[in-house]
Design a protein around this motif. Structure first.
Motif, PDB file in Angstrom:
ATOM      1  N   ARG A   1       0.950  -1.222  -0.009  1.00 57.34           N
ATOM      2  CA  ARG A   1      -0.121   0.064   0.111  1.00 57.34           C
ATOM      3  C   ARG A   1       0.865   1.087   0.112  1.00 57.34           C
ATOM      4  O   ARG A   1       0.597   2.352  -0.664  1.00 57.34           O
TER       5      ARG A   1
ATOM      6  N   ARG B   1      -1.190  -1.851  -6.595  1.00 57.15           N
ATOM      7  CA  ARG B   1      -2.736  -2.319  -6.544  1.00 57.15           C
ATOM      8  C   ARG B   1      -2.870  -3.734  -7.258  1.00 57.15           C
ATOM      9  O   ARG B   1      -3.903  -4.405  -7.305  1.00 57.15           O
TER      10      ARG B   1
ATOM     11  N   GLU C   1      -5.011 -10.121  -0.976  1.00 57.34           N
ATOM     12  CA  GLU C   1      -6.401 -10.081  -1.678  1.00 57.34           C
ATOM     13  C   GLU C   1      -7.483  -9.466  -0.884  1.00 57.34           C
ATOM     14  O   GLU C   1      -8.363  -8.768  -1.200  1.00 57.34           O
TER      15      GLU C   1
ATOM     16  N   GLY D   1      -7.819  -5.853  -0.843  1.00 58.33           N
ATOM     17  CA  GLY D   1      -8.344  -5.242  -2.122  1.00 58.33           C
ATOM     18  C   GLY D   1      -7.162  -5.241  -3.076  1.00 58.33           C
ATOM     19  O   GLY D   1      -7.348  -4.531  -4.277  1.00 58.33           O
TER      20      GLY D   1
END
Length: 252
Positions: A44, A49, A69, A72
């Motif tokens: 993060r 992503r 996962e 997100g």
């Protein structure tokens, strides 16, 4: 636990910031032992992503990226199997860094679907992380193809690849713990599709600069560079354009 062999190739391959934007493409080894809160925080913090997992299905575990996962972060499987019959036969005779570079070319040619899936994932919004087991061979060749696509000079791509040598003791220790084999003592063995044991040749346990230099030369002389090789693997022109738009430095 934070990812081992984790880095942004732009830092070393393009220190002047002329070809690739920093913070869009990352590389690492697989998580040891599995992604946890520290791993997720690391991802993060870099706006990663999408994670592209280049390992073969026999090397993976559902728990590896479960935490990511759940947070997100998308995980894309793009399996490259280095233990097919043709590749293991070449592994038997591998003796030099140049042999390793030739093997990388065969490995890339053997998995066009995985190459295409990895590049398509790399073109998604946000930063992307490429990884295999050690973050050296499969990760190295995919990273090299993407950097070559952006026009990064070969010597810079080679320098980024060779940097993995510093992390190899930690990588081998993690793999040894996971697979209970003495990789760090260079006694590791793998099996081919027939179940025959193969001793891992010394070049595969190193990150020799010559191997990446040979790979890039083969991509250029046999395929016309990444610009031609990636479409031959099935990467759409629109995907190449999307990756360039995301990663390339725009000069005025």
């Amino acid at each position: 636990m934070s990812l081992v062999n984790f880095r942004d190739p732009a830092v070393l391959s393009d220190p002047d910031g002329r070809r690739i934007r920093p913070g869009v493409l990352f590389r690492s080894a697989q998580p040891f032992p599995a992604a946890d809160e520290a791993t997720v925080a690391q991802l993060r913090g870099c706006d990663i992503r999408t994670v592209v997992d280049l390992r073969d299905t026999r090397e993976t575990d559902p728990a590896d990226w479960a935490a990511a996962e759940a947070a997100g972060i998308a995980v894309v499987a793009a399996p490259v199997n280095p233990a097919t019959d043709g590749l293991t036969e070449r592994m038997r005779t591998m003796a030099t860094a140049a042999d390793l570079g030739d093997w990388y070319m065969l490995l890339a040619e053997s998995a066009p679907g995985a190459v295409a899936a990895a590049v398509e994932a790399a073109a998604r919004p946000g930063a992307v992380l490429l990884h295999c087991a050690a973050g050296k061979d499969r990760t190295g060749l995919l990273t090299a193809l993407l950097l070559d696509l952006l026009g990064v000079p070969a010597e810079r791509i080679v320098a980024d690849y060779a940097r993995t040598a510093d992390a190899l003791p930690q990588i081998f220790a993690g793999l040894a713990e996971r697979h209970r084999t003495a990789l760090n003592d260079r006694k590791a063995r793998v099996t081919d599709s027939a179940g025959r044991e193969l001793a891992i040749p010394a070049p595969l346990l190193e990150a020799p600069a010559e191997a990446m230099a040979v790979f890039l030369d083969r991509v250029r002389t046999r395929h016309g560079g990444a610009e031609a090789f990636l479409p031959a693997c099935g990467v759409p022109t629109a995907t190449l354009a999307a990756f360039r738009a995301k990663a390339a430095v725009v000069t005025v």
